[in-house]
Design an enzyme around this catalytic site. Structure first.
Site, PDB file in Angstrom:
ATOM      1  CG  ASN A   9      -1.764   1.202   1.378  1.00  0.00           C
ATOM      2  OD1 ASN A   9      -1.801   2.040   0.480  1.00  0.00           O
ATOM      3  ND2 ASN A   9      -2.463   1.304   2.500  1.00  0.00           N
ATOM      4  CE  LYS A  11      -0.241   3.151   4.796  1.00  0.00           C
ATOM      5  NZ  LYS A  11      -0.119   3.236   6.263  1.00  0.00           N
ATOM      6  CG  HIS A  96      -5.796   1.741   5.293  1.00  0.00           C
ATOM      7  ND1 HIS A  96      -5.399   2.665   6.240  1.00  0.00           N
ATOM      8  CD2 HIS A  96      -4.759   0.905   5.105  1.00  0.00           C
ATOM      9  CE1 HIS A  96      -4.153   2.397   6.596  1.00  0.00           C
ATOM     10  NE2 HIS A  96      -3.736   1.331   5.926  1.00  0.00           N
ATOM     11  CD  GLU A  98      -3.014   5.345   6.786  1.00  0.00           C
ATOM     12  OE1 GLU A  98      -3.010   5.389   5.544  1.00  0.00           O
ATOM     13  OE2 GLU A  98      -2.077   4.845   7.445  1.00  0.00           O
ATOM     14  CD  GLU A 168      -3.289  -2.487   7.310  1.00  0.00           C
ATOM     15  OE1 GLU A 168      -2.216  -2.722   6.750  1.00  0.00           O
ATOM     16  OE2 GLU A 168      -3.911  -1.434   7.145  1.00  0.00           O
ATOM     17  N   GLY A 174       2.696   2.353  10.757  1.00  0.00           N
ATOM     18  CA  GLY A 174       3.608   3.475  10.585  1.00  0.00           C
ATOM     19  C   GLY A 174       4.331   3.880  11.863  1.00  0.00           C
ATOM     20  CB  SER A 214       5.541  -1.706  11.918  1.00  0.00           C
ATOM     21  OG  SER A 214       5.142  -0.365  12.149  1.00  0.00           O
TER      22      SER A 214
HETATM   23  P1  13P Z   1       3.173   0.393   7.639  1.00  0.00           P
HETATM   24  O1  13P Z   1       3.689  -0.909   7.049  1.00  0.00           O
HETATM   25  O2  13P Z   1       3.880   1.598   7.134  1.00  0.00           O
HETATM   26  O3  13P Z   1       3.075   0.316   9.129  1.00  0.00           O
HETATM   27  O4  13P Z   1       1.660   0.552   7.102  1.00  0.00           O
HETATM   28  C1  13P Z   1       0.797  -0.509   7.207  1.00  0.00           C
HETATM   29  C2  13P Z   1      -0.423  -0.181   6.451  1.00  0.00           C
HETATM   30  O5  13P Z   1      -1.185   0.690   6.837  1.00  0.00           O
HETATM   31  C3  13P Z   1      -0.675  -0.906   5.205  1.00  0.00           C
HETATM   32  O6  13P Z   1      -1.953  -0.667   4.729  1.00  0.00           O
END
Ligand code: 13P
Length: 251
Positions: A9, A11, A96, A98, A168, A174, A214
């Site tokens: 992803n 983002k 997601h 976010e 997740e 992150g 992560s």
């Molecule tokens: P990170 O791997 O940067 O923690 O992000 C995970 C994520 O949100 C994947 O959709």
């Protein structure tokens, strides 16, 4: 046998030029280095999907990071699953954390989006996961079960087998803090049991459940070795071809 899947992803990262070069590098490295049955998905910003879909091949496909819950119409700025299908999108991330946090997406909206994505023959990657506060209160298991119930449990037996789930934990996204193998496995087993309570064990056993938060080359092996973890949804580590392909090779 469940499908093994690693989805990156991206983002809201990369210019077009950088994105195309990352995608080409991943496609070439996967072709050279990755053996066995693993599906790789590049979830790029929507504006790059068309271009990236033209250069993926082999085990690699493209996925969108979101889709709206209408087929077409006066919804300025949104993109529908039907439109994504016309640019070669095979997977769509839905829900997601976010999107849930910053754009207030609800379980009910995600139920409709799942229907439309399935109608296009695409694979939804349905995200679920709890906050740190919810985990500390001990309500994380129920919270995540409810996300599945409210967004997916209207699906038929046949439809649910086409869904991929991504667990997740929000506190691991992150942050550099990964769920331990035991924490991740506990939740994945619970999600599978929850799916089994509605759809029966054999359907639950056929659904891929990915871990995200992560996940990187130095912890992917331990996570992917867990019984109920079938791959990963990778953020930061998907932005460098070497790291991403090393995660893919962790099976
Ligand atoms: P990170 O791997 O940067 O923690 O992000 C995970 C994520 O949100 C994947 O959709």
């Amino acid at each position: 046998m469940r499908a093994k899947i690693v989805a990156g992803n991206w983002k809201m990262n990369k210019t077009l030029e950088e994105g195309l070069s990352l995608a080409s590098e991943v496609v070439n490295m996967v072709a050279d280095e990755v053996s066995g049955d693993v599906k790789v998905v590049l979830c790029t910003p929507s504006i790059y999907l068309h271009a990236v879909s033209k250069l993926v091949s082999g085990k690699v496909s493209v996925g969108a990071q979101n889709a709206y819950e209408k087929e077409s119409g006066a919804y300025t700025g949104e993109v529908s699953p039907a439109m994504l299908a016309t640019v070669g999108v095979k997977y769509v991330i839905l829900g997601h954390s976010e999107r849930r946090e910053y754009f207030h997406e609800t379980n009910a909206q995600l139920a409709t989006r799942t229907d439309l994505v399935l109608k296009q023959g695409q694979t939804p990657i349905f995200c679920c996961g709890e906050t740190l506060a919810q985990r500390e209160k001990g309500i994380h298991l129920d919270f995540v079960k409810q996300q599945l119930t409210e967004s997916l449990f209207h699906l038929s037996n046949e439809q649910i087998t086409k869904v991929v789930i991504a667990y997740e934990p929000i506190w691991a996204i992150g942050t550099g803090v990964t769920a331990s193998n035991d924490q991740a496995q506990e939740m994945h087993a619970l999600l599978r049991a929850h799916l089994a309570s509605k759809y029966g064990q054999s359907i639950a056993d056929s659904i891929s459940i990915l871990y995200g938060g992560s996940c990187k080359p130095d912890n992917a092996q331990g996570l992917f070795a867990c019984k109920d973890i079938d791959g990963g949804l990778i953020g930061g580590a998907s932005l460098k071809a070497r790291d991403f392909v090393d995660v893919i090779k962790s099976f």
